[in-house]
Design a protein around this motif. Sequence first.
Motif, PDB file in Angstrom:
ATOM      1  N   MET A   1       0.849  -1.190   0.000  1.00 10.60           N
ATOM      2  CA  MET A   1       0.000   0.000   0.000  1.00 10.60           C
ATOM      3  C   MET A   1       0.887   1.243   0.000  1.00 10.60           C
ATOM      4  O   MET A   1       1.842   1.334   0.762  1.00 10.60           O
ATOM      5  N   ALA A   2       0.546   2.193  -0.866  1.00  6.23           N
ATOM      6  CA  ALA A   2       1.342   3.419  -0.964  1.00  6.23           C
ATOM      7  C   ALA A   2       1.094   4.304   0.240  1.00  6.23           C
ATOM      8  O   ALA A   2       0.050   4.218   0.893  1.00  6.23           O
ATOM      9  N   PRO A   3       2.109   5.195   0.607  1.00  2.00           N
ATOM     10  CA  PRO A   3       1.936   6.113   1.745  1.00  2.00           C
ATOM     11  C   PRO A   3       0.686   6.962   1.568  1.00  2.00           C
ATOM     12  O   PRO A   3       0.433   7.523   0.502  1.00  2.00           O
ATOM     13  N   GLY A   4      -0.108   7.070   2.624  1.00  5.27           N
ATOM     14  CA  GLY A   4      -1.307   7.889   2.587  1.00  5.27           C
ATOM     15  C   GLY A   4      -2.501   7.207   1.925  1.00  5.27           C
ATOM     16  O   GLY A   4      -3.588   7.782   1.869  1.00  5.27           O
ATOM     17  N   GLU A   5      -2.317   6.013   1.412  1.00  4.64           N
ATOM     18  CA  GLU A   5      -3.398   5.308   0.717  1.00  4.64           C
ATOM     19  C   GLU A   5      -4.242   4.537   1.715  1.00  4.64           C
ATOM     20  O   GLU A   5      -3.718   3.825   2.570  1.00  4.64           O
ATOM     21  N   ARG A   6      -5.563   4.725   1.642  1.00  6.01           N
ATOM     22  CA  ARG A   6      -6.460   4.031   2.554  1.00  6.01           C
ATOM     23  C   ARG A   6      -6.646   2.578   2.110  1.00  6.01           C
ATOM     24  O   ARG A   6      -6.511   2.270   0.919  1.00  6.01           O
ATOM     25  N   PRO A   7      -6.975   1.669   3.064  1.00  6.28           N
ATOM     26  CA  PRO A   7      -7.206   0.266   2.695  1.00  6.28           C
ATOM     27  C   PRO A   7      -8.298   0.165   1.636  1.00  6.28           C
ATOM     28  O   PRO A   7      -9.332   0.809   1.728  1.00  6.28           O
ATOM     29  N   GLY A   8      -8.057  -0.640   0.629  1.00  3.26           N
ATOM     30  CA  GLY A   8      -9.034  -0.838  -0.436  1.00  3.26           C
ATOM     31  C   GLY A   8      -8.922   0.167  -1.565  1.00  3.26           C
ATOM     32  O   GLY A   8      -9.530  -0.001  -2.617  1.00  3.26           O
ATOM     33  N   GLN A   9      -8.141   1.257  -1.326  1.00  7.22           N
ATOM     34  CA  GLN A   9      -8.045   2.287  -2.363  1.00  7.22           C
ATOM     35  C   GLN A   9      -7.367   1.748  -3.618  1.00  7.22           C
ATOM     36  O   GLN A   9      -7.775   2.049  -4.747  1.00  7.22           O
ATOM     37  N   GLY A  10      -6.338   0.903  -3.452  1.00  4.26           N
ATOM     38  CA  GLY A  10      -5.649   0.324  -4.599  1.00  4.26           C
ATOM     39  C   GLY A  10      -6.556  -0.591  -5.392  1.00  4.26           C
ATOM     40  O   GLY A  10      -6.522  -0.616  -6.624  1.00  4.26           O
ATOM     41  N   ARG A  11      -7.419  -1.315  -4.696  1.00  5.81           N
ATOM     42  CA  ARG A  11      -8.354  -2.193  -5.372  1.00  5.81           C
ATOM     43  C   ARG A  11      -9.385  -1.388  -6.170  1.00  5.81           C
ATOM     44  O   ARG A  11      -9.765  -1.788  -7.265  1.00  5.81           O
ATOM     45  N   ASP A  12      -9.828  -0.283  -5.581  1.00  9.69           N
ATOM     46  CA  ASP A  12     -10.781   0.569  -6.292  1.00  9.69           C
ATOM     47  C   ASP A  12     -10.162   1.100  -7.581  1.00  9.69           C
ATOM     48  O   ASP A  12     -10.823   1.155  -8.625  1.00  9.69           O
ATOM     49  N   TYR A  13      -8.897   1.490  -7.498  1.00 14.29           N
ATOM     50  CA  TYR A  13      -8.211   2.027  -8.671  1.00 14.29           C
ATOM     51  C   TYR A  13      -8.077   0.935  -9.742  1.00 14.29           C
ATOM     52  O   TYR A  13      -8.316   1.178 -10.932  1.00 14.29           O
ATOM     53  N   ALA A  14      -7.703  -0.282  -9.302  1.00 10.65           N
ATOM     54  CA  ALA A  14      -7.556  -1.389 -10.243  1.00 10.65           C
ATOM     55  C   ALA A  14      -8.898  -1.704 -10.912  1.00 10.65           C
ATOM     56  O   ALA A  14      -8.962  -1.967 -12.125  1.00 10.65           O
ATOM     57  N   TRP A  15      -9.962  -1.658 -10.123  1.00  4.91           N
ATOM     58  CA  TRP A  15     -11.290  -1.918 -10.667  1.00  4.91           C
ATOM     59  C   TRP A  15     -11.665  -0.872 -11.725  1.00  4.91           C
ATOM     60  O   TRP A  15     -12.154  -1.213 -12.801  1.00  4.91           O
ATOM     61  N   GLN A  16     -11.426   0.392 -11.389  1.00  3.11           N
ATOM     62  CA  GLN A  16     -11.757   1.452 -12.339  1.00  3.11           C
ATOM     63  C   GLN A  16     -10.926   1.324 -13.612  1.00  3.11           C
ATOM     64  O   GLN A  16     -11.429   1.578 -14.713  1.00  3.11           O
ATOM     65  N   GLN A  17      -9.678   0.931 -13.467  1.00  2.00           N
ATOM     66  CA  GLN A  17      -8.849   0.727 -14.651  1.00  2.00           C
ATOM     67  C   GLN A  17      -9.383  -0.423 -15.504  1.00  2.00           C
ATOM     68  O   GLN A  17      -9.379  -0.360 -16.737  1.00  2.00           O
ATOM     69  N   TRP A  18      -9.842  -1.480 -14.845  1.00  4.90           N
ATOM     70  CA  TRP A  18     -10.404  -2.612 -15.580  1.00  4.90           C
ATOM     71  C   TRP A  18     -11.696  -2.210 -16.293  1.00  4.90           C
ATOM     72  O   TRP A  18     -11.931  -2.602 -17.440  1.00  4.90           O
ATOM     73  N   ILE A  19     -12.516  -1.407 -15.626  1.00  5.35           N
ATOM     74  CA  ILE A  19     -13.752  -0.916 -16.242  1.00  5.35           C
ATOM     75  C   ILE A  19     -13.434  -0.096 -17.495  1.00  5.35           C
ATOM     76  O   ILE A  19     -14.095  -0.218 -18.533  1.00  5.35           O
ATOM     77  N   VAL A  20     -12.380   0.730 -17.414  1.00  2.39           N
ATOM     78  CA  VAL A  20     -11.972   1.531 -18.571  1.00  2.39           C
ATOM     79  C   VAL A  20     -11.541   0.619 -19.721  1.00  2.39           C
ATOM     80  O   VAL A  20     -11.906   0.838 -20.884  1.00  2.39           O
ATOM     81  N   ARG A  21     -10.771  -0.436 -19.388  1.00  3.27           N
ATOM     82  CA  ARG A  21     -10.320  -1.367 -20.431  1.00  3.27           C
ATOM     83  C   ARG A  21     -11.507  -2.104 -21.047  1.00  3.27           C
ATOM     84  O   ARG A  21     -11.536  -2.357 -22.257  1.00  3.27           O
ATOM     85  N   LEU A  22     -12.473  -2.466 -20.209  1.00  2.00           N
ATOM     86  CA  LEU A  22     -13.674  -3.145 -20.709  1.00  2.00           C
ATOM     87  C   LEU A  22     -14.440  -2.229 -21.666  1.00  2.00           C
ATOM     88  O   LEU A  22     -14.899  -2.661 -22.735  1.00  2.00           O
ATOM     89  N   LYS A  23     -14.545  -0.969 -21.299  1.00  2.00           N
ATOM     90  CA  LYS A  23     -15.225   0.003 -22.156  1.00  2.00           C
ATOM     91  C   LYS A  23     -14.475   0.188 -23.474  1.00  2.00           C
ATOM     92  O   LYS A  23     -15.086   0.236 -24.546  1.00  2.00           O
ATOM     93  N   ASP A  24     -13.141   0.294 -23.387  1.00  2.00           N
ATOM     94  CA  ASP A  24     -12.337   0.441 -24.604  1.00  2.00           C
ATOM     95  C   ASP A  24     -12.500  -0.773 -25.520  1.00  2.00           C
ATOM     96  O   ASP A  24     -12.596  -0.633 -26.747  1.00  2.00           O
ATOM     97  N   SER A  25     -12.508  -1.973 -24.920  1.00  2.00           N
ATOM     98  CA  SER A  25     -12.684  -3.197 -25.700  1.00  2.00           C
ATOM     99  C   SER A  25     -14.039  -3.203 -26.397  1.00  2.00           C
ATOM    100  O   SER A  25     -14.152  -3.573 -27.572  1.00  2.00           O
ATOM    101  N   ALA A  26     -15.080  -2.765 -25.677  1.00  2.00           N
ATOM    102  CA  ALA A  26     -16.420  -2.721 -26.249  1.00  2.00           C
ATOM    103  C   ALA A  26     -16.496  -1.714 -27.392  1.00  2.00           C
ATOM    104  O   ALA A  26     -17.114  -1.972 -28.429  1.00  2.00           O
ATOM    105  N   GLU A  27     -15.855  -0.559 -27.203  1.00  2.00           N
ATOM    106  CA  GLU A  27     -15.872   0.465 -28.254  1.00  2.00           C
ATOM    107  C   GLU A  27     -15.094   0.016 -29.482  1.00  2.00           C
ATOM    108  O   GLU A  27     -15.497   0.272 -30.622  1.00  2.00           O
ATOM    109  N   GLN A  28     -13.970  -0.664 -29.246  1.00  2.00           N
ATOM    110  CA  GLN A  28     -13.165  -1.155 -30.360  1.00  2.00           C
ATOM    111  C   GLN A  28     -13.945  -2.160 -31.204  1.00  2.00           C
ATOM    112  O   GLN A  28     -13.846  -2.165 -32.433  1.00  2.00           O
ATOM    113  N   ARG A  29     -14.729  -2.975 -30.537  1.00  2.00           N
ATOM    114  CA  ARG A  29     -15.504  -4.004 -31.248  1.00  2.00           C
ATOM    115  C   ARG A  29     -16.921  -3.548 -31.576  1.00  2.00           C
ATOM    116  O   ARG A  29     -17.715  -4.332 -32.080  1.00  2.00           O
ATOM    117  N   LEU A  30     -17.240  -2.291 -31.252  1.00  2.00           N
ATOM    118  CA  LEU A  30     -18.558  -1.715 -31.543  1.00  2.00           C
ATOM    119  C   LEU A  30     -19.672  -2.578 -30.957  1.00  2.00           C
ATOM    120  O   LEU A  30     -20.681  -2.871 -31.612  1.00  2.00           O
TER     121      LEU A  30
END
Length: 528
Positions: A1-30
Motif C-alpha cells: 500500500m502506498a503512503p497515505g493510501e487508505r485500505p481498499g483504495q488500490g483495489r478501487d483504482y484497479a477496478w476502475q482501470q479494468w472498467i476503462v479497459r472493458l469500455k475500450d474493448s467494447a468500443e473497439q468491437r462496436l
Amino acid sequence: MAPGERPGQGRDYAWQQWIVRLKDSAEQRLLWHEEDTIVVAVSGGPDSMLLLCALHELIEQREVDGRGRLIVAHVHHGFRSRESDEEALFVEREAQKLGLPFVMTRVDAPGLAEQRGLNPQAAARELRYTFLQDVAQRYDASHIALAHHADDQAETVLMRMLRGTGSTGLAGMAWKREEGGLTYIRPLLHMRKTDILEWCAMRNIPYVTDSSNTKRDYTRNRLRLDILPLLENENPQLVSALCRMADTLRDEADWLEEETHRLFQRHVKTVNNDEGSPFVSHAGSGYLLDRKTFCNTHVALQRRLIKLILNYLTREAEQIDFDVIDTLRNAAAREHPSTWRMDVSRDVAFVREYDRLLWLRQDVSASDDIRCVKSLTIHRTSTSGHLSLPLNNSMLHWMIRAAADRDATSNMRHLIDSSDSSAGPRVRGRAWEAQFDADTLCWPLHVRSRQPGDRMRVQGLNGSKKVQDMFVDAKIGPSLRSFIPIVTDHNGQIVWVPGVRRSDVALVQPSTQYIIHFVLEGGAHAST
C-alpha cells in the motif's frame, strides 16, 4: 500500500482501470452505444454477476442522461427445482439492490428435450433465447448481453472439434452477432475464469454456484474438468491459443458469410418464385436454388449457403452437423440420381428435382402429394374467355376463331397482354399453348388436379401413356406435379396437360371450321 493510501483504495483504482479497459474493448468491437438498452442474461453465477456489475458501473458513468439502461433477465430451467428457486430469488435481490428491472420465467427444459428429442442443454438454450428475445421486445432493448468467457470459448471450440465441424464451428462464439433485429454481445469473451473469480472476490461481488457444473454427465463438464487440464499440461497457454484461433477463423468466416449472403440474395428464391415455371407451389414454405448455379459455386460457399438456408427454415440448424451438410452438397453436385430426397431435421426436408434444389418445411414437403381440388368447368362459347386456376394461381385463356381467320392468334396475344392481371412474367412456348377442333371436342371441358392412374392418348404415339411417366420425361419435379392443371373433356378423357403434352383428341384438320386456342398464363410470383 502506498503512503497515505487508505485500505481498499488500490483495489478501487484497479477496478476502475479494468472498467476503462472493458469500455475500450467494447468500443473497439462496436459492441454497444451509450444510449442502448441492454438485456443482461444473469444466471447468478460469477460470470454473469461480474458482467452485471461491470455494465451497471458503465451505465452509471454514462454521459448520455435519461437513455440507456439495463434489464436483468433470469431463466429457471426446471432442472434443479429447489436450487433453481434459490438462484432466482438471489438474482432478483441483487437486481433490486442495483435498482434494475428484473424479469424471470420458468420453463420446462427437460420436458421440451424429451418431446423434441433434443439434448437437455439444447432445449434449455432454445427456451432461454426465446425468453431473452421476448424481454428485449417488451423493453424495447436493442442488445442482449451474455457472460461467456475465454474458458467457455475454448470448451466450445474443443467440443465442436470432437463432434466434427468446419471452420465456422472452430470460429467458436462471436463477440457480437446480429439476429432477428437484436445484437447479442459477449463483453467478457477475452477473460479467463480465474480472473473472473478474482474480480468477484476483490469487489465482494456475490454469486451462487451451480451444482450441476461438477457433474460429468455432460460433455462440456468433462471437457472442463478433465480434458482441458490434461491438455494444458502440454500447453499452459492452450485456452489463449484456442481463443486466438477462434478469433482468426471468425474474421475469415465473417467475410465468407458476407459472400454467402450476397449469393443467397442473387440466386435463392422462395419456392413460389420460380421464374422457370408458371406454377406456384408451397407458397412461402421453403427455398429454391438452380442446381447449375450451385455447382458453379466454390465448395466453401456451397456448404455455407446450405447452412444459411437451413438457418432461415429451422431453429434446429445449429444441431445439424457437418456430415449432413456435406451429404446435401454431394447429392446436389452429382449427376445421378436426378431426383433425391432427405429429411434434414424434424421439420425440414431437402429435395433435388432435376435442376431444382429445394429446402422445404416438412408440413408441406410431401414429395408426391395428390391435391384434392374441385374441378372447374369450361362451357362451349363463341367468344374469348379466361378462367382463374386457384390450383396454382395461374390463368387459362381461350379464344374460339374460324379456321380461316389468320389474325386471331395475334388477337389472342393482345387480349392476354392487355388484360388486367397481376400475374407477373408471361409464360411463352408451345408447351403452354394448345389448339383443338372446337366442334369435335366433347363439351363441357373440365380443369382439375391430377389423380392416381391418370393416362392420356398422346399425339404422335400409339396407345396411351401414364401422366406420371410424362412428368418424369419432362423432368417436372415431384413437388410441382400436383400443381399442374389437367384438362379433360366431358367424358373424363384427358385432352391436354399444360407444359407437358397434348392428346390426339380433336386435332386440327384441313376440314376444321372452328379452332379453340388455349394459353396458360403464369401464376403470381411472390417476392421475399
